[in-house]
Design a protein around this motif. Structure first.
Motif, PDB file in Angstrom:
ATOM      1  N   UNK A 250       0.863  -1.175   0.000  1.00  0.00           N
ATOM      2  CA  UNK A 250       0.000   0.000   0.000  1.00  0.00           C
ATOM      3  C   UNK A 250       0.899   1.223   0.000  1.00  0.00           C
ATOM      4  N   UNK A 251       0.335   2.379  -0.324  1.00  0.00           N
ATOM      5  CA  UNK A 251       1.128   3.604  -0.274  1.00  0.00           C
ATOM      6  C   UNK A 251       0.578   4.530   0.804  1.00  0.00           C
ATOM      7  N   UNK A 252       1.494   5.226   1.470  1.00  0.00           N
ATOM      8  CA  UNK A 252       1.136   6.256   2.432  1.00  0.00           C
ATOM      9  C   UNK A 252       1.953   7.478   2.064  1.00  0.00           C
ATOM     10  N   UNK A 253       1.248   8.546   1.725  1.00  0.00           N
ATOM     11  CA  UNK A 253       1.910   9.794   1.307  1.00  0.00           C
ATOM     12  C   UNK A 253       2.963   9.531   0.231  1.00  0.00           C
ATOM     13  N   UNK A 254       2.568   8.786  -0.783  1.00  0.00           N
ATOM     14  CA  UNK A 254       3.365   8.511  -1.984  1.00  0.00           C
ATOM     15  C   UNK A 254       4.574   7.596  -1.764  1.00  0.00           C
ATOM     16  N   UNK A 255       4.651   6.937  -0.627  1.00  0.00           N
ATOM     17  CA  UNK A 255       5.730   5.989  -0.381  1.00  0.00           C
ATOM     18  C   UNK A 255       5.120   4.606  -0.167  1.00  0.00           C
TER      19      UNK A 255
END
Length: 112
Positions: A22-27
């Motif tokens: 998954x991504x969180x703030x584009x990471x």
């Protein structure tokens, strides 16, 4: 996923569950399918999930049972979703909330 309980007497062994990204703030991060998004974020050493709408102070997971709303994030474009109540799914796009561009009006203010 550094911060994990690897053998729990009730929950079992999480490594036997399906790993998803998954991504969180584009990471990009990894967690286990259907665990809470909050648990996946904590396991990836993410503590700040959003910032207070008016003051900008950092907010994170507080109650972790769905009562306090401190863990609100945007998931796949939907705002205000509680991370502690949301099961993790493959390819979720999670974004934190920041300070609002205009301060929230104080409801106690008498000048209208």
């Amino acid at each position: 996923m550094k911060l994990r309980v690897t053998n729990h007497p009730i929950l079992g062994n999480p490594e036997k569950k399906k790993a998803v990204t998954f991504t969180f703030n584009d990471k990009q991060y990894t967690g286990y399918e259907d665990e809470s998004l909050a648990a996946a974020l904590l396991a990836n050493e993410i503590r700040t999930l959003r910032h207070h709408e008016e003051s900008g102070s950092p907010r994170g997971i507080y109650c972790n049972i769905g009562h306090c709303f401190e863990c609100r994030v945007s998931i796949n474009g939907k705002q205000g979703v509680r991370a502690c109540l949301t099961p993790l799914k493959e390819n979720m796009i999670v974004e934190s909330h920041g300070k609002l561009p205009t301060p929230v009006r104080d409801w106690r203010s008498s000048d209208e």
